[in-house]
Design an enzyme around this catalytic site. Structure first.
Site, PDB file in Angstrom:
ATOM      1  N   ASP A  52       0.858  -1.186   0.000  1.00 34.58           N
ATOM      2  CA  ASP A  52       0.000   0.000   0.000  1.00 34.58           C
ATOM      3  C   ASP A  52       0.895   1.237   0.000  1.00 34.58           C
ATOM      4  OD1 ASP A  52      -1.666   2.112   0.392  1.00 34.58           O
ATOM      5  OD2 ASP A  52      -2.830   1.179   2.005  1.00 34.58           O
ATOM      6  N   ALA A 117      -5.184  14.992 -17.972  1.00 37.93           N
ATOM      7  CA  ALA A 117      -5.831  16.153 -18.599  1.00 37.93           C
ATOM      8  C   ALA A 117      -6.842  16.782 -17.647  1.00 37.93           C
ATOM      9  CB  ALA A 117      -6.520  15.725 -19.883  1.00 37.93           C
ATOM     10  N   TYR A 147      -9.993  14.788  -8.016  1.00 34.68           N
ATOM     11  CA  TYR A 147      -8.966  14.090  -8.815  1.00 34.68           C
ATOM     12  C   TYR A 147      -7.991  15.070  -9.492  1.00 34.68           C
ATOM     13  CZ  TYR A 147      -7.178  11.000 -12.542  1.00 34.68           C
ATOM     14  OH  TYR A 147      -6.387  10.280 -13.405  1.00 34.68           O
ATOM     15  N   ASN A 176      -7.350  10.499 -21.720  1.00 36.54           N
ATOM     16  CA  ASN A 176      -8.055   9.204 -21.881  1.00 36.54           C
ATOM     17  C   ASN A 176      -7.291   8.111 -22.617  1.00 36.54           C
ATOM     18  OD1 ASN A 176     -10.669   9.908 -20.770  1.00 36.54           O
ATOM     19  ND2 ASN A 176     -10.756  11.329 -22.506  1.00 36.54           N
ATOM     20  N   GLU A 189     -14.614   2.082 -15.032  1.00 37.18           N
ATOM     21  CA  GLU A 189     -14.237   2.078 -16.445  1.00 37.18           C
ATOM     22  C   GLU A 189     -14.441   3.450 -17.090  1.00 37.18           C
ATOM     23  OE1 GLU A 189     -16.619   0.498 -14.966  1.00 37.18           O
ATOM     24  OE2 GLU A 189     -18.510   0.688 -16.037  1.00 37.18           O
ATOM     25  N   ALA A 191     -14.938   5.818 -20.848  1.00 28.87           N
ATOM     26  CA  ALA A 191     -15.926   5.768 -21.936  1.00 28.87           C
ATOM     27  C   ALA A 191     -15.680   4.675 -22.988  1.00 28.87           C
ATOM     28  CB  ALA A 191     -16.042   7.140 -22.588  1.00 28.87           C
ATOM     29  N   LYS A 198     -21.214  -2.036 -23.174  1.00 25.99           N
ATOM     30  CA  LYS A 198     -22.669  -1.874 -23.359  1.00 25.99           C
ATOM     31  C   LYS A 198     -23.114  -2.413 -24.714  1.00 25.99           C
ATOM     32  CE  LYS A 198     -23.121   2.149 -20.315  1.00 25.99           C
ATOM     33  NZ  LYS A 198     -23.541   3.546 -20.231  1.00 25.99           N
ATOM     34  N   THR A 219     -17.286  16.063 -26.361  1.00 23.61           N
ATOM     35  CA  THR A 219     -16.178  15.568 -27.208  1.00 23.61           C
ATOM     36  C   THR A 219     -14.942  15.226 -26.364  1.00 23.61           C
ATOM     37  OG1 THR A 219     -15.542  17.871 -27.581  1.00 23.61           O
ATOM     38  CG2 THR A 219     -16.834  16.800 -29.315  1.00 23.61           C
ATOM     39  N   ARG A 284     -12.911  18.265 -24.721  1.00 23.26           N
ATOM     40  CA  ARG A 284     -11.501  18.241 -24.308  1.00 23.26           C
ATOM     41  C   ARG A 284     -10.669  17.584 -25.403  1.00 23.26           C
ATOM     42  NH1 ARG A 284     -10.589  15.358 -18.855  1.00 23.26           N
ATOM     43  NH2 ARG A 284     -11.033  17.412 -18.019  1.00 23.26           N
TER      44      ARG A 284
HETATM   45  P1  NAD Z   1      -5.662   1.723 -12.939  1.00 28.05           P
HETATM   46  O1  NAD Z   1      -6.688   1.979 -11.888  1.00 28.05           O
HETATM   47  O2  NAD Z   1      -5.879   0.572 -13.856  1.00 28.05           O
HETATM   48  O3  NAD Z   1      -4.233   1.557 -12.273  1.00 28.05           O
HETATM   49  C1  NAD Z   1      -3.856   2.218 -11.080  1.00 28.05           C
HETATM   50  C2  NAD Z   1      -3.296   1.165 -10.148  1.00 28.05           C
HETATM   51  O4  NAD Z   1      -2.874   1.814  -8.938  1.00 28.05           O
HETATM   52  C3  NAD Z   1      -4.372   0.131  -9.732  1.00 28.05           C
HETATM   53  O5  NAD Z   1      -3.953  -1.183 -10.075  1.00 28.05           O
HETATM   54  C4  NAD Z   1      -4.479   0.306  -8.234  1.00 28.05           C
HETATM   55  O6  NAD Z   1      -4.692  -0.905  -7.523  1.00 28.05           O
HETATM   56  C5  NAD Z   1      -3.124   0.921  -7.887  1.00 28.05           C
HETATM   57  N1  NAD Z   1      -3.176   1.596  -6.600  1.00 28.05           N
HETATM   58  C6  NAD Z   1      -4.182   2.379  -6.121  1.00 28.05           C
HETATM   59  N2  NAD Z   1      -3.902   2.742  -4.864  1.00 28.05           N
HETATM   60  C7  NAD Z   1      -2.702   2.196  -4.564  1.00 28.05           C
HETATM   61  C8  NAD Z   1      -1.899   2.190  -3.382  1.00 28.05           C
HETATM   62  N3  NAD Z   1      -2.299   2.828  -2.274  1.00 28.05           N
HETATM   63  N4  NAD Z   1      -0.732   1.526  -3.404  1.00 28.05           N
HETATM   64  C9  NAD Z   1      -0.329   0.844  -4.518  1.00 28.05           C
HETATM   65  N5  NAD Z   1      -1.055   0.804  -5.653  1.00 28.05           N
HETATM   66  C10 NAD Z   1      -2.228   1.471  -5.673  1.00 28.05           C
HETATM   67  O7  NAD Z   1      -5.505   3.072 -13.755  1.00 28.05           O
HETATM   68  P2  NAD Z   1      -4.664   3.383 -15.072  1.00 28.05           P
HETATM   69  O8  NAD Z   1      -5.638   3.721 -16.114  1.00 28.05           O
HETATM   70  O9  NAD Z   1      -3.661   2.332 -15.324  1.00 28.05           O
HETATM   71  O10 NAD Z   1      -3.932   4.733 -14.645  1.00 28.05           O
HETATM   72  C11 NAD Z   1      -2.564   4.797 -14.273  1.00 28.05           C
HETATM   73  C12 NAD Z   1      -2.199   6.231 -13.919  1.00 28.05           C
HETATM   74  O11 NAD Z   1      -2.464   7.074 -15.042  1.00 28.05           O
HETATM   75  C13 NAD Z   1      -2.985   6.825 -12.752  1.00 28.05           C
HETATM   76  O12 NAD Z   1      -2.179   7.688 -12.025  1.00 28.05           O
HETATM   77  C14 NAD Z   1      -4.071   7.626 -13.438  1.00 28.05           C
HETATM   78  O13 NAD Z   1      -4.550   8.662 -12.632  1.00 28.05           O
HETATM   79  C15 NAD Z   1      -3.307   8.138 -14.642  1.00 28.05           C
HETATM   80  N6  NAD Z   1      -4.204   8.502 -15.755  1.00 28.05           N
HETATM   81  C16 NAD Z   1      -4.882   7.535 -16.435  1.00 28.05           C
HETATM   82  C17 NAD Z   1      -5.718   7.892 -17.482  1.00 28.05           C
HETATM   83  C18 NAD Z   1      -6.471   6.859 -18.264  1.00 28.05           C
HETATM   84  O14 NAD Z   1      -7.190   7.227 -19.205  1.00 28.05           O
HETATM   85  N7  NAD Z   1      -6.395   5.568 -17.954  1.00 28.05           N
HETATM   86  C19 NAD Z   1      -5.874   9.242 -17.823  1.00 28.05           C
HETATM   87  C20 NAD Z   1      -5.178  10.195 -17.098  1.00 28.05           C
HETATM   88  C21 NAD Z   1      -4.323   9.819 -16.078  1.00 28.05           C
END
Ligand code: NAD
Length: 333
Positions: A52, A117, A147, A176, A189, A191, A198, A219, A284
């Site tokens: 953690d 973003a 966030y 995204n 999840e 979009a 869905k 958008t 965006r």
């Molecule tokens: P995800 O939720 O699949 O992966 C994040 C991982 O972090 C998860 O497996 C979760 O268990 C882990 N996590 C959460 N709390 C934790 C903790 N306390 N200790 C250890 N691990 C922990 O999300 P993702 O889509 O892979 O996103 C990865 C990063 O990219 C994140 O920081 C997210 O905010 C950023 N991000 C993602 C997107 C996107 O479209 N997916 C867009 C913008 C930013």
């Protein structure tokens, strides 16, 4: 070979990054809070740890002996999750803060932070015919509540660790990201995965309807996962120190996204618009002028191509479950 740690390696982007680093022969440690059997991708021969990372001691264990840290760990999800869990999203500040402290103390060589973003000011995103967001548009600050504020604060934490303590930090603002081996149900999840799920549900059940959040005119742009993994490593290994947009600039409305997925699935669905559901900003897009200038590159996989592969993976996950449900529903003779 430098020891590289991927924090959030059990997640969507982290899992793909770990896979790519292993392909390159990098010595990787993957860390996530989830039990290892719940990770999207698990690679046997590397150092996988359940920790953690909100805890400072856990961060110290995670970075021990490491040169390179990718911080992709965060408590996050799509609009439905982040609009209803602002405090939880903000608590991810503990992860990045403790990781920065542990990385500095351990003499880590490079530290990457996955921003979003959602740091961009809301008043720049009110029109679906959006002007793409430039890096400078993050200030004056009015990001997505919860966030987005956490992301902007953590960006600055990285900046000041670099300026004051000499920790080499790099930041990407992801727009995204989509692809296989990620969340497609359960409420977190985003979009593209939600629409694929869905459409598949409608196809498998024969109920040819779909609920769309908002009026469908909002958008967005969507970045294919392989572009994300490539860009992340470019930014990490490059010399540019300020946050950089990492996103596609192929803008589509949610209605157009549904059109694409329907086309891939070979169905046409009746659309119901839920105007009360969370829908985020009206428009965006990613302005890629800066990343083009710095790296002569930008994410450019066509949405249609990435969606076909994402749809196929989600279909593979859902079809057996649906068949099982159907089998149980049959009378036993
Ligand atoms: P995800 O939720 O699949 O992966 C994040 C991982 O972090 C998860 O497996 C979760 O268990 C882990 N996590 C959460 N709390 C934790 C903790 N306390 N200790 C250890 N691990 C922990 O999300 P993702 O889509 O892979 O996103 C990865 C990063 O990219 C994140 O920081 C997210 O905010 C950023 N991000 C993602 C997107 C996107 O479209 N997916 C867009 C913008 C930013």
């Amino acid at each position: 070979m430098a020891k590289t740690v991927v924090c959030g390696g059990g997640g969507f982007i982290g899992g793909h990054l770990v896979a790519d680093l292993i392909r390159q022969g990098v010595d990787v440690r993957s860390v996530d809070v989830k039990p290892i059997d719940e990770w999207y991708q698990v690679f046997d021969k590397i150092d996988n740890r359940q920790l953690d990372l909100r805890e400072k001691e856990a961060c110290e264990e995670a970075v021990e002996g490491a040169d390179i840290i990718y911080n992709l760990a965060a408590d996050m999800g799509g609009m439905g999750f982040i609009e209803n869990n602002r405090a939880l999203c903000m608590l991810s500040v503990l992860i990045n803060t403790h990781l920065c402290m542990a990385a500095k103390d351990a003499g880590v060589k490079r530290f990457f932070y996955a921003s979003s973003a959602c740091v961009y000011a809301a008043d720049k995103q009110t029109d679906p015919n959006v002007t793409a967001l430039k890096e400078e548009d993050a200030y004056p600050a009015m990001p997505e509540d919860g966030y987005g504020w956490e992301k902007l604060f953590s960006e600055r934490m990285c900046r000041h660790f670099r300026e004051d303590f000499g920790l080499t930090t790099r930041i990407a603002r992801y727009h995204n990201v989509y692809g296989p081996n990620g969340t497609y149900d359960g409420g977190r999840e985003k979009a593209p995965a939600a629409i694929c799920r869905k459409v598949i549900e409608a196809k498998l059940s024969g109920n040819h309807e779909i609920e769309i959040w908002g009026d469908g005119h909002q958008t967005r742009s969507f970045m294919w996962i392989d572009d994300c993994v490539k860009g992340t490593q470019m930014i990490m290994n490059g010399d540019f120190v300020e946050p950089l947009n990492l996103g596609s600039s192929e803008l589509v409305s949610i209605n157009q996204l549904v059109d694409l997925v329907e086309d891939i699935a070979g169905v046409k669905l009746k659309r119901r618009y839920n105007l009360k559901a969370p829908k985020g900003v009206n428009g965006r897009n990613s302005d890629n002028t800066l990343i083009q200038k710095v790296f002569s590159w930008e994410p450019s996989t066509r949405l249609r191509d990435g969606l076909e592969r994402t749809y196929a993976w989600i279909y593979e996950q859902m079809a057996p479950k649906s068949a099982k449900r159907f089998a149980f529903a049959q009378p036993v003779h």
